[in-house]
Design a protein around this motif. Structure first.
Motif, short mmCIF file in Angstrom:
data_model
loop_
_atom_site.label_atom_id
_atom_site.label_comp_id
_atom_site.label_asym_id
_atom_site.label_seq_id
_atom_site.Cartn_x
_atom_site.Cartn_y
_atom_site.Cartn_z
N GLN A 184 36.62 47.37 44.49
CA GLN A 184 35.59 47.87 43.57
C GLN A 184 35.48 49.39 43.53
O GLN A 184 34.66 49.94 42.82
N LYS A 203 37.23 44.07 34.16
CA LYS A 203 36.78 42.69 34.28
C LYS A 203 37.45 42.07 35.50
O LYS A 203 38.62 41.71 35.46
N ASP A 400 28.57 41.39 34.00
CA ASP A 400 29.31 42.58 33.59
C ASP A 400 29.32 43.62 34.70
O ASP A 400 28.45 43.65 35.56
N SER A 401 30.32 44.52 34.63
CA SER A 401 30.53 45.50 35.70
C SER A 401 29.39 46.51 35.77
O SER A 401 28.72 46.79 34.79
N ASP A 403 29.06 50.12 36.12
CA ASP A 403 29.84 51.36 36.10
C ASP A 403 29.26 52.41 37.04
O ASP A 403 29.97 53.28 37.53
N GLN A 406 30.43 52.72 42.30
CA GLN A 406 31.86 52.66 42.55
C GLN A 406 32.12 52.91 44.01
O GLN A 406 32.00 54.03 44.49
N PHE A 413 32.52 41.45 42.89
CA PHE A 413 32.17 41.43 41.46
C PHE A 413 32.96 40.38 40.70
O PHE A 413 34.18 40.45 40.63
N HIS A 415 33.40 38.88 37.03
CA HIS A 415 33.06 38.98 35.61
C HIS A 415 32.97 37.58 35.02
O HIS A 415 33.86 36.77 35.20
#
Ligand code: ZN
Ligand code: ZN
Length: 520
Positions: A184, A203, A400-401, A403, A406, A413, A415
Protein backbone atom coordinates in the motif's frame (compact mmCIF):
# COMPACT_ATOMS: atom_id res chain seq x y z
CA UNK A 1 35.80 4.09 10.01
CA UNK A 2 32.11 3.30 9.84
CA UNK A 3 30.15 4.58 6.86
CA UNK A 4 27.06 6.70 7.43
CA UNK A 5 24.78 3.75 6.84
CA UNK A 6 26.73 1.53 9.22
CA UNK A 7 26.67 4.16 11.95
CA UNK A 8 22.96 4.55 11.57
CA UNK A 9 22.48 0.80 11.58
CA UNK A 10 24.34 0.49 14.86
CA UNK A 11 22.18 3.19 16.42
CA UNK A 12 19.01 1.68 15.10
CA UNK A 13 19.78 -1.78 16.44
CA UNK A 14 19.94 -0.34 19.93
CA UNK A 15 16.83 1.75 19.50
CA UNK A 16 14.66 -0.74 17.68
CA UNK A 17 13.98 -3.08 20.59
CA UNK A 18 11.05 -1.13 21.92
CA UNK A 19 9.28 -0.47 18.68
CA UNK A 20 9.52 -3.41 16.30
CA UNK A 21 6.20 -4.99 17.15
CA UNK A 22 3.31 -4.96 14.71
CA UNK A 23 0.34 -2.72 15.36
CA UNK A 24 -1.70 -3.77 18.35
CA UNK A 25 0.87 -5.84 20.20
CA UNK A 26 1.18 -3.87 23.37
CA UNK A 27 -2.31 -3.95 24.82
CA UNK A 28 -2.82 -7.60 25.58
CA UNK A 29 -1.34 -11.03 24.97
CA UNK A 30 2.19 -12.32 24.85
CA UNK A 31 4.38 -9.99 22.85
CA UNK A 32 7.22 -12.52 22.48
CA UNK A 33 5.06 -14.86 20.47
CA UNK A 34 4.86 -12.42 17.58
CA UNK A 35 8.30 -10.81 17.74
CA UNK A 36 9.72 -11.42 14.28
CA UNK A 37 13.19 -12.89 13.95
CA UNK A 38 15.64 -10.51 12.28
CA UNK A 39 16.72 -12.00 8.97
CA UNK A 40 20.24 -11.08 7.99
CA UNK A 41 20.80 -11.49 4.27
CA UNK A 42 22.92 -9.72 1.71
CA UNK A 43 21.29 -6.86 -0.17
CA UNK A 44 21.34 -7.63 -3.90
CA UNK A 45 21.64 -3.94 -4.82
CA UNK A 46 24.56 -2.87 -2.67
CA UNK A 47 27.09 -4.24 -0.16
CA UNK A 48 26.09 -2.49 3.04
CA UNK A 49 29.50 -3.00 4.61
CA UNK A 50 31.46 -2.55 1.39
CA UNK A 51 33.95 0.20 0.62
CA UNK A 52 31.63 1.98 -1.77
CA UNK A 53 28.84 3.94 -0.03
CA UNK A 54 25.31 3.04 -1.15
CA UNK A 55 24.67 6.46 -2.64
CA UNK A 56 23.49 6.34 -6.22
CA UNK A 57 23.72 9.39 -8.50
CA UNK A 58 20.14 8.93 -9.74
CA UNK A 59 18.65 8.82 -6.26
CA UNK A 60 16.68 11.85 -5.13
CA UNK A 61 17.94 12.32 -1.58
CA UNK A 62 15.63 15.22 -0.80
CA UNK A 63 12.60 13.23 -1.90
CA UNK A 64 13.69 10.26 0.21
CA UNK A 65 14.03 12.53 3.23
CA UNK A 66 10.54 13.97 2.69
CA UNK A 67 9.04 10.48 2.34
CA UNK A 68 10.83 9.31 5.46
CA UNK A 69 9.48 12.25 7.45
CA UNK A 70 5.98 11.46 6.20
CA UNK A 71 6.35 7.78 7.13
CA UNK A 72 7.59 8.78 10.59
CA UNK A 73 4.60 11.09 11.15
CA UNK A 74 2.11 8.34 10.25
CA UNK A 75 4.01 5.72 12.23
CA UNK A 76 3.99 7.91 15.34
CA UNK A 77 0.32 8.79 14.93
CA UNK A 78 -0.81 5.17 14.66
CA UNK A 79 1.58 3.91 17.34
CA UNK A 80 0.34 6.48 19.82
CA UNK A 81 -3.21 5.10 19.62
CA UNK A 82 -2.23 2.08 21.70
CA UNK A 83 0.03 4.00 24.04
CA UNK A 84 -2.68 6.56 24.73
CA UNK A 85 -5.36 3.95 25.37
CA UNK A 86 -3.09 2.13 27.79
CA UNK A 87 -2.67 5.40 29.67
CA UNK A 88 -6.45 5.92 29.63
CA UNK A 89 -6.93 2.40 31.00
CA UNK A 90 -4.63 3.22 33.93
CA UNK A 91 -6.56 6.35 35.00
CA UNK A 92 -8.47 6.08 38.30
CA UNK A 93 -12.17 5.41 37.68
CA UNK A 94 -13.65 8.16 39.82
CA UNK A 95 -15.95 11.01 38.86
CA UNK A 96 -13.05 12.85 37.19
CA UNK A 97 -12.38 9.96 34.80
CA UNK A 98 -14.35 11.13 31.72
CA UNK A 99 -12.77 14.59 31.78
CA UNK A 100 -9.28 13.22 32.39
CA UNK A 101 -9.60 10.62 29.65
CA UNK A 102 -10.73 13.26 27.17
CA UNK A 103 -7.95 15.63 28.11
CA UNK A 104 -5.31 12.94 27.73
CA UNK A 105 -6.64 11.76 24.37
CA UNK A 106 -6.99 15.27 23.03
CA UNK A 107 -3.45 16.15 24.07
CA UNK A 108 -1.85 13.02 22.63
CA UNK A 109 -4.00 12.19 19.62
CA UNK A 110 -5.67 15.47 18.74
CA UNK A 111 -9.24 14.15 18.95
CA UNK A 112 -11.69 12.92 21.58
CA UNK A 113 -13.24 9.64 22.66
CA UNK A 114 -17.01 9.08 22.31
CA UNK A 115 -18.41 10.83 25.41
CA UNK A 116 -21.30 8.36 25.80
CA UNK A 117 -18.94 5.44 26.23
CA UNK A 118 -16.95 7.18 28.95
CA UNK A 119 -20.09 8.21 30.81
CA UNK A 120 -21.39 4.63 30.92
CA UNK A 121 -18.02 3.14 31.85
CA UNK A 122 -18.74 3.10 35.61
CA UNK A 123 -21.39 0.43 35.09
CA UNK A 124 -20.40 -1.23 31.82
CA UNK A 125 -16.64 -1.02 32.21
CA UNK A 126 -14.48 0.43 29.48
CA UNK A 127 -14.92 -1.18 26.09
CA UNK A 128 -11.26 -0.93 25.07
CA UNK A 129 -11.80 -2.77 21.77
CA UNK A 130 -14.40 -0.21 20.72
CA UNK A 131 -12.19 2.69 21.80
CA UNK A 132 -9.26 1.15 19.94
CA UNK A 133 -11.22 0.91 16.69
CA UNK A 134 -12.64 4.40 17.13
CA UNK A 135 -9.17 5.89 17.64
CA UNK A 136 -7.74 4.07 14.62
CA UNK A 137 -10.56 5.39 12.43
CA UNK A 138 -10.01 8.89 13.78
CA UNK A 139 -6.27 8.61 13.08
CA UNK A 140 -7.09 7.68 9.47
CA UNK A 141 -9.39 10.67 9.15
CA UNK A 142 -6.88 13.05 10.72
CA UNK A 143 -4.27 11.76 8.24
CA UNK A 144 -6.65 12.40 5.36
CA UNK A 145 -7.46 15.88 6.58
CA UNK A 146 -3.79 16.76 6.97
CA UNK A 147 -2.64 15.03 3.80
CA UNK A 148 -2.39 18.26 1.77
CA UNK A 149 0.20 19.57 4.26
CA UNK A 150 1.83 16.27 5.22
CA UNK A 151 2.23 15.02 1.63
CA UNK A 152 3.16 18.39 0.19
CA UNK A 153 6.92 17.98 0.60
CA UNK A 154 7.09 14.85 -1.53
CA UNK A 155 4.06 15.10 -3.81
CA UNK A 156 5.73 17.59 -6.15
CA UNK A 157 8.87 15.48 -6.32
CA UNK A 158 7.03 12.54 -7.89
CA UNK A 159 8.47 12.08 -11.39
CA UNK A 160 5.61 10.01 -12.74
CA UNK A 161 2.55 12.26 -12.88
CA UNK A 162 -0.25 13.03 -15.34
CA UNK A 163 2.06 14.94 -17.63
CA UNK A 164 4.68 12.21 -17.81
CA UNK A 165 2.09 9.47 -18.30
CA UNK A 166 0.58 11.47 -21.19
CA UNK A 167 4.04 11.96 -22.71
CA UNK A 168 4.45 8.19 -22.72
CA UNK A 169 1.25 7.94 -24.76
CA UNK A 170 -1.24 6.87 -22.07
CA UNK A 171 -4.46 8.46 -20.88
CA UNK A 172 -4.87 5.91 -18.06
CA UNK A 173 -2.51 3.95 -15.87
CA UNK A 174 -4.70 1.31 -14.22
CA UNK A 175 -2.70 -0.42 -11.47
CA UNK A 176 -3.70 -3.55 -9.58
CA UNK A 177 -1.38 -4.58 -6.77
CA UNK A 178 -2.20 -7.27 -4.25
CA UNK A 179 -4.50 -6.15 -1.42
CA UNK A 180 -1.65 -7.04 0.98
CA UNK A 181 -0.75 -4.10 3.23
CA UNK A 182 2.90 -4.34 2.28
CA UNK A 183 1.96 -3.03 -1.18
CA UNK A 184 0.00 0.00 0.00
CA UNK A 185 2.99 2.32 -0.25
CA UNK A 186 3.40 1.24 -3.87
CA UNK A 187 2.63 4.51 -5.64
CA UNK A 188 4.72 7.20 -3.91
CA UNK A 189 7.35 5.00 -2.30
CA UNK A 190 8.10 2.04 -4.57
CA UNK A 191 7.24 3.62 -7.94
CA UNK A 192 7.36 7.37 -7.22
CA UNK A 193 3.99 7.87 -8.90
CA UNK A 194 1.91 10.84 -7.70
CA UNK A 195 -1.14 9.19 -6.05
CA UNK A 196 -3.25 12.24 -6.86
CA UNK A 197 -2.82 11.81 -10.64
CA UNK A 198 -6.09 11.88 -12.57
CA UNK A 199 -4.79 9.27 -14.99
CA UNK A 200 -3.92 6.76 -12.25
CA UNK A 201 -6.46 4.18 -11.06
CA UNK A 202 -5.47 2.03 -8.10
CA UNK A 203 -7.53 -1.11 -7.53
CA UNK A 204 -6.03 -3.67 -5.17
CA UNK A 205 -7.22 -7.28 -5.08
CA UNK A 206 -6.02 -10.30 -3.12
CA UNK A 207 -3.36 -11.96 -5.25
CA UNK A 208 -3.70 -9.11 -7.81
CA UNK A 209 -6.70 -11.04 -9.18
CA UNK A 210 -8.60 -8.06 -10.52
CA UNK A 211 -12.22 -8.19 -11.60
CA UNK A 212 -12.24 -8.37 -15.41
CA UNK A 213 -15.78 -7.04 -15.79
CA UNK A 214 -15.06 -4.00 -13.61
CA UNK A 215 -11.86 -3.37 -15.54
CA UNK A 216 -13.75 -3.64 -18.81
CA UNK A 217 -16.18 -1.03 -17.60
CA UNK A 218 -13.34 1.28 -16.48
CA UNK A 219 -11.70 0.79 -19.88
CA UNK A 220 -14.98 1.60 -21.66
CA UNK A 221 -15.56 4.78 -19.64
CA UNK A 222 -12.04 6.07 -20.07
CA UNK A 223 -11.88 5.26 -23.79
CA UNK A 224 -15.29 6.85 -24.35
CA UNK A 225 -14.19 10.05 -22.63
CA UNK A 226 -11.13 10.16 -24.90
CA UNK A 227 -13.13 9.61 -28.05
CA UNK A 228 -15.87 12.11 -27.13
CA UNK A 229 -13.21 14.77 -26.75
CA UNK A 230 -11.60 13.65 -30.03
CA UNK A 231 -8.34 12.58 -28.40
CA UNK A 232 -7.40 9.46 -30.29
CA UNK A 233 -3.68 8.92 -29.87
CA UNK A 234 -3.42 7.92 -26.23
CA UNK A 235 -3.90 4.38 -24.93
CA UNK A 236 -4.96 2.56 -21.76
CA UNK A 237 -2.26 0.76 -19.77
CA UNK A 238 -3.08 -1.99 -17.30
CA UNK A 239 -0.41 -2.96 -14.82
CA UNK A 240 -0.60 -5.94 -12.44
CA UNK A 241 1.81 -6.19 -9.50
CA UNK A 242 2.50 -9.57 -7.90
CA UNK A 243 4.83 -9.89 -4.94
CA UNK A 244 7.25 -12.20 -3.16
CA UNK A 245 9.69 -12.27 -0.26
CA UNK A 246 13.36 -12.95 -0.96
CA UNK A 247 14.12 -13.57 2.73
CA UNK A 248 11.30 -16.00 3.47
CA UNK A 249 9.97 -17.09 0.06
CA UNK A 250 7.70 -19.87 1.28
CA UNK A 251 6.32 -17.93 4.24
CA UNK A 252 6.09 -14.20 3.61
CA UNK A 253 5.07 -14.17 -0.05
CA UNK A 254 1.54 -13.68 -1.35
CA UNK A 255 -1.02 -15.25 1.01
CA UNK A 256 -3.58 -15.52 -1.80
CA UNK A 257 -1.22 -17.80 -3.76
CA UNK A 258 0.14 -19.90 -0.90
CA UNK A 259 3.35 -17.84 -0.87
CA UNK A 260 4.27 -19.31 -4.27
CA UNK A 261 6.01 -16.67 -6.40
CA UNK A 262 5.52 -18.54 -9.68
CA UNK A 263 1.81 -19.04 -9.00
CA UNK A 264 1.38 -15.36 -8.13
CA UNK A 265 3.08 -14.32 -11.37
CA UNK A 266 1.19 -16.66 -13.67
CA UNK A 267 -2.14 -15.74 -12.07
CA UNK A 268 -1.47 -12.05 -12.80
CA UNK A 269 -0.47 -12.92 -16.36
CA UNK A 270 -3.61 -14.99 -16.94
CA UNK A 271 -5.84 -12.13 -15.75
CA UNK A 272 -4.12 -9.67 -18.09
CA UNK A 273 -4.51 -12.07 -21.02
CA UNK A 274 -8.21 -12.45 -20.24
CA UNK A 275 -8.70 -8.69 -20.07
CA UNK A 276 -7.02 -8.17 -23.45
CA UNK A 277 -8.98 -11.04 -24.95
CA UNK A 278 -12.23 -9.63 -23.57
CA UNK A 279 -11.68 -6.13 -24.94
CA UNK A 280 -10.47 -7.42 -28.31
CA UNK A 281 -13.52 -9.64 -28.75
CA UNK A 282 -16.06 -7.16 -27.42
CA UNK A 283 -14.74 -4.08 -29.23
CA UNK A 284 -12.32 -5.14 -31.94
CA UNK A 285 -8.87 -6.55 -32.53
CA UNK A 286 -5.99 -4.32 -31.47
CA UNK A 287 -8.09 -2.35 -29.00
CA UNK A 288 -7.03 -4.34 -25.93
CA UNK A 289 -5.09 -2.27 -23.41
CA UNK A 290 -1.30 -2.32 -23.27
CA UNK A 291 -0.14 -4.38 -20.32
CA UNK A 292 2.77 -4.55 -17.94
CA UNK A 293 3.63 -7.12 -15.26
CA UNK A 294 5.60 -6.03 -12.21
CA UNK A 295 7.03 -8.16 -9.43
CA UNK A 296 7.79 -6.64 -6.03
CA UNK A 297 10.15 -8.04 -3.41
CA UNK A 298 8.37 -6.73 -0.31
CA UNK A 299 11.49 -7.20 1.85
CA UNK A 300 13.49 -4.67 -0.20
CA UNK A 301 10.81 -2.77 -2.14
CA UNK A 302 12.78 -3.66 -5.29
CA UNK A 303 10.82 -4.17 -8.49
CA UNK A 304 11.18 -6.41 -11.50
CA UNK A 305 9.49 -5.53 -14.79
CA UNK A 306 8.30 -8.09 -17.34
CA UNK A 307 7.88 -6.58 -20.80
CA UNK A 308 5.11 -7.73 -23.13
CA UNK A 309 6.01 -10.21 -25.88
CA UNK A 310 5.90 -9.72 -29.66
CA UNK A 311 2.08 -9.90 -29.69
CA UNK A 312 1.76 -7.48 -26.79
CA UNK A 313 0.77 -10.31 -24.46
CA UNK A 314 2.13 -10.53 -20.90
CA UNK A 315 5.15 -12.78 -20.56
CA UNK A 316 7.20 -13.98 -17.65
CA UNK A 317 10.31 -14.58 -19.68
CA UNK A 318 11.86 -11.14 -19.80
CA UNK A 319 12.54 -9.19 -16.67
CA UNK A 320 14.51 -6.10 -15.81
CA UNK A 321 15.58 -6.22 -12.16
CA UNK A 322 15.95 -2.84 -10.46
CA UNK A 323 18.25 -4.20 -7.72
CA UNK A 324 20.63 -5.55 -10.35
CA UNK A 325 20.54 -2.23 -12.23
CA UNK A 326 21.33 -0.40 -8.98
CA UNK A 327 24.42 -2.55 -8.48
CA UNK A 328 25.53 -2.19 -12.11
CA UNK A 329 25.17 1.59 -12.17
CA UNK A 330 26.32 2.52 -8.66
CA UNK A 331 29.16 5.02 -8.97
CA UNK A 332 28.25 6.06 -12.53
CA UNK A 333 27.46 9.71 -13.26
CA UNK A 334 23.81 10.54 -14.00
CA UNK A 335 23.93 10.51 -17.81
CA UNK A 336 25.86 7.24 -17.98
CA UNK A 337 23.57 5.52 -15.47
CA UNK A 338 20.47 6.66 -17.38
CA UNK A 339 21.91 5.38 -20.65
CA UNK A 340 22.65 2.05 -18.97
CA UNK A 341 19.05 1.66 -17.77
CA UNK A 342 17.73 2.49 -21.23
CA UNK A 343 20.04 -0.08 -22.82
CA UNK A 344 18.99 -2.73 -20.32
CA UNK A 345 15.32 -2.12 -21.11
CA UNK A 346 16.01 -2.13 -24.86
CA UNK A 347 18.04 -5.33 -24.61
CA UNK A 348 15.31 -7.07 -22.61
CA UNK A 349 12.69 -5.94 -25.13
CA UNK A 350 14.77 -7.02 -28.11
CA UNK A 351 15.42 -10.48 -26.68
CA UNK A 352 11.74 -11.39 -27.15
CA UNK A 353 10.99 -9.02 -30.00
CA UNK A 354 8.69 -7.15 -27.62
CA UNK A 355 6.00 -5.02 -29.22
CA UNK A 356 6.43 -2.40 -26.46
CA UNK A 357 6.14 1.11 -27.91
CA UNK A 358 8.80 3.75 -27.36
CA UNK A 359 6.43 5.33 -24.83
CA UNK A 360 6.03 2.12 -22.84
CA UNK A 361 9.79 1.59 -22.81
CA UNK A 362 10.24 5.16 -21.61
CA UNK A 363 7.77 4.52 -18.79
CA UNK A 364 9.55 1.28 -17.81
CA UNK A 365 12.91 3.07 -17.83
CA UNK A 366 11.46 5.73 -15.54
CA UNK A 367 9.88 3.14 -13.22
CA UNK A 368 13.27 1.44 -12.83
CA UNK A 369 15.01 4.76 -12.19
CA UNK A 370 12.34 5.76 -9.68
CA UNK A 371 12.69 2.44 -7.90
CA UNK A 372 16.45 3.00 -7.42
CA UNK A 373 15.48 5.77 -5.00
CA UNK A 374 13.24 3.39 -3.05
CA UNK A 375 15.93 0.69 -2.94
CA UNK A 376 18.27 3.24 -1.41
CA UNK A 377 15.48 4.45 0.88
CA UNK A 378 15.21 0.95 2.35
CA UNK A 379 19.02 0.78 2.62
CA UNK A 380 19.26 4.15 4.40
CA UNK A 381 16.19 3.96 6.62
CA UNK A 382 15.46 0.26 7.08
CA UNK A 383 18.91 -1.35 7.15
CA UNK A 384 18.55 -2.58 3.57
CA UNK A 385 15.75 -4.99 4.41
CA UNK A 386 12.59 -4.32 6.37
CA UNK A 387 12.87 -5.57 9.95
CA UNK A 388 9.23 -6.57 9.82
CA UNK A 389 8.88 -8.81 6.77
CA UNK A 390 5.37 -10.11 7.36
CA UNK A 391 1.95 -8.64 7.90
CA UNK A 392 1.55 -5.69 10.26
CA UNK A 393 -1.61 -4.04 8.96
CA UNK A 394 -3.72 -2.16 11.49
CA UNK A 395 -7.05 -2.11 9.70
CA UNK A 396 -8.87 -3.26 6.59
CA UNK A 397 -10.18 -0.89 3.95
CA UNK A 398 -12.80 -2.18 1.52
CA UNK A 399 -14.29 -0.28 -1.41
CA UNK A 400 -12.31 2.52 -3.02
CA UNK A 401 -8.69 3.47 -2.37
CA UNK A 402 -7.67 6.08 0.22
CA UNK A 403 -5.34 8.32 -1.78
CA UNK A 404 -4.57 10.36 1.32
CA UNK A 405 -2.97 7.44 3.14
CA UNK A 406 0.15 5.94 1.60
CA UNK A 407 2.32 3.68 3.71
CA UNK A 408 3.67 0.14 3.72
CA UNK A 409 1.87 -2.24 6.05
CA UNK A 410 -0.64 0.25 7.43
CA UNK A 411 -3.78 -1.33 6.03
CA UNK A 412 -5.09 -4.15 3.89
CA UNK A 413 -7.01 -2.76 0.93
CA UNK A 414 -9.58 -4.72 -1.06
CA UNK A 415 -11.18 -2.86 -3.93
CA UNK A 416 -14.79 -3.88 -4.47
CA UNK A 417 -18.13 -2.48 -5.57
CA UNK A 418 -20.26 -5.20 -3.95
CA UNK A 419 -19.38 -7.75 -1.29
CA UNK A 420 -20.69 -10.58 -3.46
CA UNK A 421 -18.01 -9.86 -6.05
CA UNK A 422 -15.26 -8.92 -3.61
CA UNK A 423 -15.82 -11.61 -0.97
CA UNK A 424 -12.67 -13.58 -1.84
CA UNK A 425 -10.48 -10.54 -1.10
CA UNK A 426 -12.24 -9.85 2.20
CA UNK A 427 -11.80 -13.53 3.17
CA UNK A 428 -8.02 -13.28 2.66
CA UNK A 429 -8.01 -10.07 4.73
CA UNK A 430 -9.99 -11.64 7.56
CA UNK A 431 -7.60 -14.61 7.60
CA UNK A 432 -4.69 -12.22 8.01
CA UNK A 433 -6.44 -10.37 10.83
CA UNK A 434 -7.42 -13.59 12.55
CA UNK A 435 -3.72 -14.16 13.23
CA UNK A 436 -2.80 -10.49 13.58
CA UNK A 437 -5.62 -9.27 15.85
CA UNK A 438 -8.29 -11.78 16.85
CA UNK A 439 -5.74 -14.27 18.22
CA UNK A 440 -4.67 -11.59 20.71
CA UNK A 441 -8.13 -10.38 21.64
CA UNK A 442 -7.99 -7.35 19.36
CA UNK A 443 -10.94 -6.32 17.20
CA UNK A 444 -10.78 -6.08 13.40
CA UNK A 445 -11.32 -2.45 12.37
CA UNK A 446 -12.88 -2.27 8.89
CA UNK A 447 -13.28 0.99 7.03
CA UNK A 448 -15.81 0.86 4.19
CA UNK A 449 -15.05 3.68 1.77
CA UNK A 450 -16.68 4.67 -1.50
CA UNK A 451 -16.12 7.48 -3.95
CA UNK A 452 -19.01 9.43 -5.42
CA UNK A 453 -19.32 12.38 -7.78
CA UNK A 454 -21.32 15.23 -6.27
CA UNK A 455 -22.12 16.52 -9.76
CA UNK A 456 -24.36 13.48 -10.22
CA UNK A 457 -27.72 13.88 -8.43
CA UNK A 458 -28.19 11.52 -5.49
CA UNK A 459 -24.71 9.99 -5.84
CA UNK A 460 -23.71 10.69 -2.22
CA UNK A 461 -26.82 9.00 -0.82
CA UNK A 462 -26.24 5.98 -3.03
CA UNK A 463 -22.59 5.75 -1.94
CA UNK A 464 -23.66 5.94 1.72
CA UNK A 465 -26.27 3.24 1.10
CA UNK A 466 -23.66 1.07 -0.58
CA UNK A 467 -21.37 1.47 2.47
CA UNK A 468 -24.14 0.16 4.71
CA UNK A 469 -24.95 -2.69 2.34
CA UNK A 470 -21.31 -3.82 2.26
CA UNK A 471 -21.08 -3.60 6.06
CA UNK A 472 -24.24 -5.66 6.55
CA UNK A 473 -22.92 -8.17 4.03
CA UNK A 474 -19.63 -8.54 5.91
CA UNK A 475 -21.45 -8.88 9.26
CA UNK A 476 -23.67 -11.62 7.85
CA UNK A 477 -20.81 -13.43 6.11
CA UNK A 478 -18.65 -13.70 9.23
CA UNK A 479 -21.37 -14.11 11.86
CA UNK A 480 -20.40 -17.13 13.94
CA UNK A 481 -16.93 -17.23 12.37
CA UNK A 482 -15.51 -14.37 14.42
CA UNK A 483 -16.31 -13.52 18.07
CA UNK A 484 -19.47 -11.47 18.49
CA UNK A 485 -18.76 -7.76 18.08
CA UNK A 486 -15.15 -8.28 16.96
CA UNK A 487 -15.73 -6.51 13.65
CA UNK A 488 -15.74 -2.72 14.04
CA UNK A 489 -16.85 -0.51 11.19
CA UNK A 490 -16.44 3.05 10.00
CA UNK A 491 -18.36 4.03 6.87
CA UNK A 492 -16.89 6.88 4.81
CA UNK A 493 -17.46 8.59 1.48
CA UNK A 494 -15.24 10.87 -0.63
CA UNK A 495 -16.31 13.25 -3.37
CA UNK A 496 -14.23 12.88 -6.55
CA UNK A 497 -15.58 16.13 -8.00
CA UNK A 498 -15.56 18.19 -4.80
CA UNK A 499 -13.72 18.77 -1.55
CA UNK A 500 -15.33 16.23 0.78
CA UNK A 501 -12.79 13.59 1.71
CA UNK A 502 -13.26 10.54 3.92
CA UNK A 503 -16.42 11.98 5.44
CA UNK A 504 -17.78 9.76 8.20
CA UNK A 505 -21.28 8.41 7.56
CA UNK A 506 -21.35 6.34 10.73
CA UNK A 507 -19.23 4.36 13.13
CA UNK A 508 -20.21 0.95 14.46
CA UNK A 509 -17.74 0.16 17.22
CA UNK A 510 -19.86 -0.56 20.29
CA UNK A 511 -19.99 -4.17 21.52
CA UNK A 512 -23.63 -5.18 21.35
CA UNK A 513 -25.79 -7.71 19.59
CA UNK A 514 -27.54 -4.90 17.77
CA UNK A 515 -24.22 -3.43 16.58
CA UNK A 516 -25.52 -0.14 17.85
CA UNK A 517 -24.08 2.86 16.06
CA UNK A 518 -23.95 6.54 16.73
CA UNK A 519 -23.75 9.37 14.28
CA UNK A 520 -20.63 11.43 14.14
ZN1 ZN B 1 -0.52 -10.93 -2.07
ZN1 ZN C 1 -14.93 0.49 -8.28
Amino acid sequence: MLSRVQQRQAQRRVRSHASHLPGGTLLRGCADAVTPARVVMANPACDLDGRQPCEHALVDGGLNKALYDYEAVLQARFDSVEQTLQAVARLPRDETFPAQAQQLTRARLGFELPAEMLKRSWIEGLDMAALYAHCLFEAVRVSAKQAPQEQDDWLHGMVIDDEFIAECGYHTLDITPCADGRLQGLLPFVLRIAPTSESVLLKAYAGALFDIDLDLSDWTQRELAQRLSARLGARYLKMAVYHYSSSAPSKEGCAAHGSDEGAARSAAITRLEQLRYGVAHAFGAGLGPDILVLGLDTDLDAIRVHLPDAQGEPSEAVAVEAAQIYRETLGMPVAQARAHIMQSVDRAAASVGSSASAGLKRLVTQLIEANLSQIEYVIQHHEGRYAHLGHGERFICVGDSIDELQMRNLYYFAHLDTLEEGAACVDVGLNIFEKLNLSRGFPVPIMVHFHYASVIPGARERAAERCKRVMRGIQARYAGRVPDGALKFALCVSDVTGAESLCLIGEYCVRSVRQEGYDA
